[in-house]
Design a protein around this motif. Structure first.
Motif, PDB file in Angstrom:
ATOM      1  N   LEU A 124      22.665  14.257  45.260  1.00 48.82           N
ATOM      2  CA  LEU A 124      21.315  14.078  45.794  1.00 48.82           C
ATOM      3  C   LEU A 124      20.694  12.813  45.219  1.00 48.82           C
ATOM      4  O   LEU A 124      20.708  12.601  44.007  1.00 48.82           O
ATOM      5  N   THR A 125      20.127  11.976  46.121  1.00 51.88           N
ATOM      6  CA  THR A 125      19.449  10.752  45.705  1.00 51.88           C
ATOM      7  C   THR A 125      18.025  10.749  46.245  1.00 51.88           C
ATOM      8  O   THR A 125      17.809  10.487  47.438  1.00 51.88           O
ATOM      9  N   PRO A 126      17.026  11.067  45.420  1.00 49.33           N
ATOM     10  CA  PRO A 126      15.634  10.924  45.856  1.00 49.33           C
ATOM     11  C   PRO A 126      15.197   9.472  45.738  1.00 49.33           C
ATOM     12  O   PRO A 126      15.614   8.750  44.823  1.00 49.33           O
ATOM     13  N   SER A 127      14.368   9.027  46.672  1.00 46.79           N
ATOM     14  CA  SER A 127      13.903   7.641  46.642  1.00 46.79           C
ATOM     15  C   SER A 127      12.513   7.545  47.239  1.00 46.79           C
ATOM     16  O   SER A 127      12.063   8.407  48.002  1.00 46.79           O
ATOM     17  N   ILE A 128      11.835   6.463  46.883  1.00 47.24           N
ATOM     18  CA  ILE A 128      10.523   6.150  47.452  1.00 47.24           C
ATOM     19  C   ILE A 128      10.529   4.679  47.840  1.00 47.24           C
ATOM     20  O   ILE A 128      11.050   3.842  47.106  1.00 47.24           O
ATOM     21  N   ASN A 129       9.980   4.388  49.007  1.00 47.75           N
ATOM     22  CA  ASN A 129       9.932   3.026  49.525  1.00 47.75           C
ATOM     23  C   ASN A 129       8.490   2.691  49.912  1.00 47.75           C
ATOM     24  O   ASN A 129       7.818   3.466  50.603  1.00 47.75           O
ATOM     25  N   TYR A 130       8.005   1.551  49.454  1.00 50.47           N
ATOM     26  CA  TYR A 130       6.626   1.098  49.710  1.00 50.47           C
ATOM     27  C   TYR A 130       6.676  -0.253  50.410  1.00 50.47           C
ATOM     28  O   TYR A 130       7.405  -1.160  49.973  1.00 50.47           O
ATOM     29  N   THR A 131       5.916  -0.416  51.495  1.00 52.27           N
ATOM     30  CA  THR A 131       5.857  -1.678  52.222  1.00 52.27           C
ATOM     31  C   THR A 131       4.399  -2.024  52.522  1.00 52.27           C
ATOM     32  O   THR A 131       3.652  -1.188  53.034  1.00 52.27           O
ATOM     33  N   TYR A 132       4.016  -3.258  52.221  1.00 47.61           N
ATOM     34  CA  TYR A 132       2.673  -3.746  52.524  1.00 47.61           C
ATOM     35  C   TYR A 132       2.780  -4.920  53.493  1.00 47.61           C
ATOM     36  O   TYR A 132       3.573  -5.842  53.285  1.00 47.61           O
ATOM     37  N   ALA A 133       1.992  -4.884  54.566  1.00 48.40           N
ATOM     38  CA  ALA A 133       1.988  -5.938  55.581  1.00 48.40           C
ATOM     39  C   ALA A 133       0.680  -6.715  55.508  1.00 48.40           C
ATOM     40  O   ALA A 133      -0.406  -6.122  55.529  1.00 48.40           O
ATOM     41  N   THR A 134       0.778  -8.037  55.448  1.00 49.40           N
ATOM     42  CA  THR A 134      -0.427  -8.851  55.299  1.00 49.40           C
ATOM     43  C   THR A 134      -1.253  -8.903  56.581  1.00 49.40           C
ATOM     44  O   THR A 134      -2.489  -8.932  56.529  1.00 49.40           O
ATOM     45  N   GLU A 135      -0.605  -8.916  57.756  1.00 55.14           N
ATOM     46  CA  GLU A 135      -1.348  -8.995  59.013  1.00 55.14           C
ATOM     47  C   GLU A 135      -2.149  -7.717  59.266  1.00 55.14           C
ATOM     48  O   GLU A 135      -3.285  -7.764  59.728  1.00 55.14           O
ATOM     49  N   ALA A 136      -1.549  -6.587  58.964  1.00 52.27           N
ATOM     50  CA  ALA A 136      -2.233  -5.310  59.173  1.00 52.27           C
ATOM     51  C   ALA A 136      -3.140  -4.949  58.009  1.00 52.27           C
ATOM     52  O   ALA A 136      -4.022  -4.097  58.144  1.00 52.27           O
ATOM     53  N   SER A 137      -2.938  -5.605  56.862  1.00 54.48           N
ATOM     54  CA  SER A 137      -3.669  -5.268  55.631  1.00 54.48           C
ATOM     55  C   SER A 137      -3.543  -3.776  55.322  1.00 54.48           C
ATOM     56  O   SER A 137      -4.520  -3.116  54.948  1.00 54.48           O
ATOM     57  N   GLY A 138      -2.354  -3.245  55.515  1.00 53.67           N
ATOM     58  CA  GLY A 138      -2.101  -1.845  55.250  1.00 53.67           C
ATOM     59  C   GLY A 138      -0.726  -1.648  54.676  1.00 53.67           C
ATOM     60  O   GLY A 138       0.086  -2.570  54.614  1.00 53.67           O
ATOM     61  N   TYR A 139      -0.459  -0.415  54.229  1.00 55.82           N
ATOM     62  CA  TYR A 139       0.832  -0.143  53.619  1.00 55.82           C
ATOM     63  C   TYR A 139       1.416   1.163  54.139  1.00 55.82           C
ATOM     64  O   TYR A 139       0.707   2.021  54.685  1.00 55.82           O
ATOM     65  N   PHE A 140       2.722   1.291  53.960  1.00 54.14           N
ATOM     66  CA  PHE A 140       3.465   2.445  54.450  1.00 54.14           C
ATOM     67  C   PHE A 140       4.357   2.942  53.313  1.00 54.14           C
ATOM     68  O   PHE A 140       4.989   2.148  52.619  1.00 54.14           O
ATOM     69  N   VAL A 141       4.398   4.266  53.132  1.00 50.64           N
ATOM     70  CA  VAL A 141       5.175   4.881  52.062  1.00 50.64           C
ATOM     71  C   VAL A 141       6.152   5.876  52.658  1.00 50.64           C
ATOM     72  O   VAL A 141       5.777   6.670  53.533  1.00 50.64           O
ATOM     73  N   GLU A 142       7.397   5.833  52.201  1.00 47.98           N
ATOM     74  CA  GLU A 142       8.416   6.786  52.637  1.00 47.98           C
ATOM     75  C   GLU A 142       9.035   7.464  51.422  1.00 47.98           C
ATOM     76  O   GLU A 142       9.475   6.800  50.477  1.00 47.98           O
ATOM     77  N   LEU A 143       9.063   8.793  51.449  1.00 51.04           N
ATOM     78  CA  LEU A 143       9.740   9.599  50.440  1.00 51.04           C
ATOM     79  C   LEU A 143      11.000  10.163  51.080  1.00 51.04           C
ATOM     80  O   LEU A 143      10.928  10.784  52.141  1.00 51.04           O
ATOM     81  N   SER A 144      12.150   9.957  50.454  1.00 52.93           N
ATOM     82  CA  SER A 144      13.414  10.337  51.076  1.00 52.93           C
ATOM     83  C   SER A 144      14.304  11.098  50.110  1.00 52.93           C
ATOM     84  O   SER A 144      14.243  10.911  48.886  1.00 52.93           O
ATOM     85  N   LEU A 145      15.149  11.946  50.682  1.00 55.96           N
ATOM     86  CA  LEU A 145      16.237  12.603  49.966  1.00 55.96           C
ATOM     87  C   LEU A 145      17.518  12.330  50.733  1.00 55.96           C
ATOM     88  O   LEU A 145      17.606  12.615  51.930  1.00 55.96           O
TER      89      LEU A 145
END
Length: 235
Positions: A124-145
């Motif tokens: 099992l590999t848990p992970s977290i991914n964070y992405t920030y976009a300058t045009e949208a001035s927002g961010y997206f988070v993904e939690l995965s297994l």
């Protein structure tokens, strides 16, 4: 957003490549739909991908190009990233990329991203991914297994589940749960340096997508099911 299966494919297929210290990976692939953040980015058809990634001592650069097979759309991503191990069994990475979009409308974006994965468990590999976009001035988070199953020396199966959260990145109408995605990827070693992978995925829409669909008058099923076939050559 960063090509959604690049990280998953590398996590899965690198276990089958003979020499993990090799510096360059070439990638070719096709997806039946272009789905990211639980949304199909194309009005019809799928998308073909080609790319190259070069790394040395944790520092890497990549270029990825995608072209739709049924509509007028193309995308070019180029960026740099740094991967390291802050703790034993913990893999981390930070990067930035430029995205250029071509088609009926011309657009671009800049993104910075980071990920963290715990690899202390063989199954099992848990992970977290964070992405920030300058045009949208927002961010997206993904939690995965991800669960890696070594069937034999050539074949690895990796079922996974990902929960996405949107904070002004994909839409401005809602912050919070975006989508839940389930899938499995099979990686098969054709040669010591060439690996083929097949993924099957299903994305379930949550509040962010549902509210955007209501606000913009989307019709039909909001769930997304798609598949893809990819090749990686490491040298």
């Amino acid at each position: 957003m960063r090509y959604p299966f690049l990280l998953l494919t590398l996590l899965c297929c690198n276990t089958l490549l003979a020499d993990e210290a090799a510096e360059t990976i070439l990638m070719l692939g096709w997806d039946s739909h272009y789905v990211s953040e639980g949304r199909d980015n194309l009005s019809a058809g799928g998308i073909a991908w080609s790319g190259i990634q070069h790394s040395r001592d944790g520092l890497g650069a990549f270029v990825l190009f995608g072209r739709a097979d049924s509509v007028n759309y193309a995308e070019l991503n180029a960026g740099v990233e740094y991967c390291f191990n802050p703790l034993e069994s913990v893999e981390a990475g930070v990067g930035m990329q430029r995205l250029e979009f071509y088609g009926d409308e011309r657009a671009h974006d800049n993104e910075v991203y980071a990920y963290l994965a715990y690899q202390g468990l063989s199954w099992l590999t848990p992970s977290i991914n964070y992405t920030y976009a300058t045009e949208a001035s927002g961010y997206f988070v993904e939690l995965s297994l991800h669960s890696h199953w070594q069937v034999n020396e050539q074949l690895t199966l990796t079922p996974y589940v990902t929960q996405g959260f949107d904070f002004g990145y994909a839409s401005q109408t809602h912050d919070g749960p975006n989508h839940l995605q389930l899938g499995v990827e099979a990686c098969y070693s054709l040669t010591p340096s060439l690996v083929a992978s097949l993924h099957l995925s299903h994305s379930i829409a949550q509040d962010d997508i549902k509210q955007q669909a209501q606000a913009e008058g989307w019709h039909g099923d909001l769930a997304q099911s798609y598949a893809g076939l990819h090749l990686q050559w490491q040298f």
